[in-house]
Each structure stands twice: as structure tokens, then as C-alpha cells.
Design a protein around this motif. Structure first.
Motif, short mmCIF file in Angstrom:
data_model
loop_
_atom_site.label_atom_id
_atom_site.label_comp_id
_atom_site.label_asym_id
_atom_site.label_seq_id
_atom_site.Cartn_x
_atom_site.Cartn_y
_atom_site.Cartn_z
N THR A 25 0.77 -1.10 -0.07
CA THR A 25 0.04 0.07 0.04
C THR A 25 0.73 1.28 0.10
OG1 THR A 25 -1.84 -1.23 1.01
CG2 THR A 25 -1.67 1.28 1.17
N LEU A 26 1.82 1.20 0.93
CA LEU A 26 2.66 2.21 0.76
C LEU A 26 3.57 2.64 -0.28
CD1 LEU A 26 4.09 2.11 4.51
CD2 LEU A 26 2.55 4.04 3.60
N ALA A 27 4.06 1.69 -0.92
CA ALA A 27 4.71 1.58 -2.23
C ALA A 27 4.07 2.04 -3.22
CB ALA A 27 5.40 0.13 -2.57
N THR A 28 2.51 1.86 -3.39
CA THR A 28 1.74 2.17 -4.38
C THR A 28 1.57 3.73 -4.28
OG1 THR A 28 0.48 -0.05 -4.40
CG2 THR A 28 -0.57 1.89 -5.24
N LEU A 29 1.30 4.24 -3.00
CA LEU A 29 1.19 5.71 -2.59
C LEU A 29 2.15 6.35 -3.13
CD1 LEU A 29 -0.62 5.57 0.70
CD2 LEU A 29 -1.85 6.06 -1.50
N LEU A 30 3.69 5.80 -2.77
CA LEU A 30 4.74 6.49 -3.21
C LEU A 30 4.84 6.59 -4.57
CD1 LEU A 30 7.77 7.30 -2.78
CD2 LEU A 30 8.31 4.86 -2.81
N PHE A 31 4.20 5.60 -5.54
CA PHE A 31 4.48 5.54 -6.83
C PHE A 31 3.43 6.64 -7.27
CE2 PHE A 31 2.69 4.23 -11.11
CZ PHE A 31 3.98 4.07 -11.81
N GLU A 32 2.10 6.59 -6.96
CA GLU A 32 1.00 7.49 -7.28
C GLU A 32 1.75 8.95 -7.12
OE1 GLU A 32 -2.36 6.33 -5.18
OE2 GLU A 32 -2.69 4.62 -6.44
N VAL A 33 2.09 9.39 -6.00
CA VAL A 33 2.65 10.54 -5.71
C VAL A 33 3.67 11.17 -6.45
CG1 VAL A 33 3.81 12.03 -3.85
CG2 VAL A 33 1.60 10.74 -3.46
N ASN A 34 4.63 10.23 -7.32
CA ASN A 34 5.59 10.64 -7.74
C ASN A 34 5.58 10.07 -9.28
OD1 ASN A 34 7.56 11.94 -5.76
ND2 ASN A 34 7.08 9.86 -4.71
N ILE A 35 4.34 9.94 -9.57
CA ILE A 35 3.93 9.38 -11.09
C ILE A 35 5.03 9.96 -12.11
CG2 ILE A 35 2.02 10.47 -11.50
CD1 ILE A 35 2.59 6.99 -12.42
N ASP A 36 4.98 11.35 -12.14
CA ASP A 36 5.45 12.16 -13.16
C ASP A 36 7.21 11.88 -13.09
OD1 ASP A 36 3.48 13.46 -13.83
OD2 ASP A 36 3.75 15.20 -12.50
N PHE A 37 7.84 11.59 -11.93
CA PHE A 37 9.14 11.40 -11.80
C PHE A 37 9.44 9.92 -12.56
CE2 PHE A 37 12.19 8.54 -9.59
CZ PHE A 37 13.69 9.51 -9.97
#
Length: 69
Positions: A25-37
Motif C-alpha cells: 500500500t505504501l509503495a503504491t502511494l509512493l508511486f502515485e505521488v511521484n508518477i511524473d518522476f
């Protein structure tokens, strides 16, 4: 896990105690927040490395299959 620890501002040791579901869940949130990167920087690198990784996987599988016989 180190990236997750940074994002949630916790010590690496406490993040390692997370359940698999919590870590995902945390890794998914990390990815979502930083999708542009990820799209601009990480995806092109992964595409370039894809061929090399596939060759390594195929070589490994060929070795396993030939040793089994």
C-alpha cells in the motif's frame, strides 16, 4: 523499503516490521505521488534495460532447463 521509510518518515527498522500488505500500500502511494518522476525518468531507463534483463532471464532459464534434463 528504504524509499518507503523516507516517505513515511520512519526508521528503516520500523518499516521492515510492516506487513506485506502495508508495504505494498505504501509503495503504491509512493508511486502515485511521484508518477511524473517515474514516467519521465525511471520508465525510459527500464525500457533500455529491458533487453539486457530479458537476456539474463532467458540465460538463467536455459541453464535451469538444461540441468533438469
Amino acid at each position: 523499503m528504504a524509499a518507503i521509510a523516507i516517505v513515511v518518515r520512519k526508521l528503516h527498522e520500523s518499516v521492515e516490521a510492516f506487513s506485506l500488505d502495508e508495504a505494498i500500500t505504501l509503495a503504491t502511494l509512493l508511486f502515485e505521488v511521484n508518477i511524473d518522476f517515474f514516467v519521465q525518468r525511471v520508465a525510459p531507463t527500464l525500457q533500455q534495460d529491458d533487453v539486457r534483463i530479458n537476456v539474463q532471464i532467458n540465460d538463467c532459464l536455459a541453464g535451469i532447463l538444461s540441468s533438469n534434463g
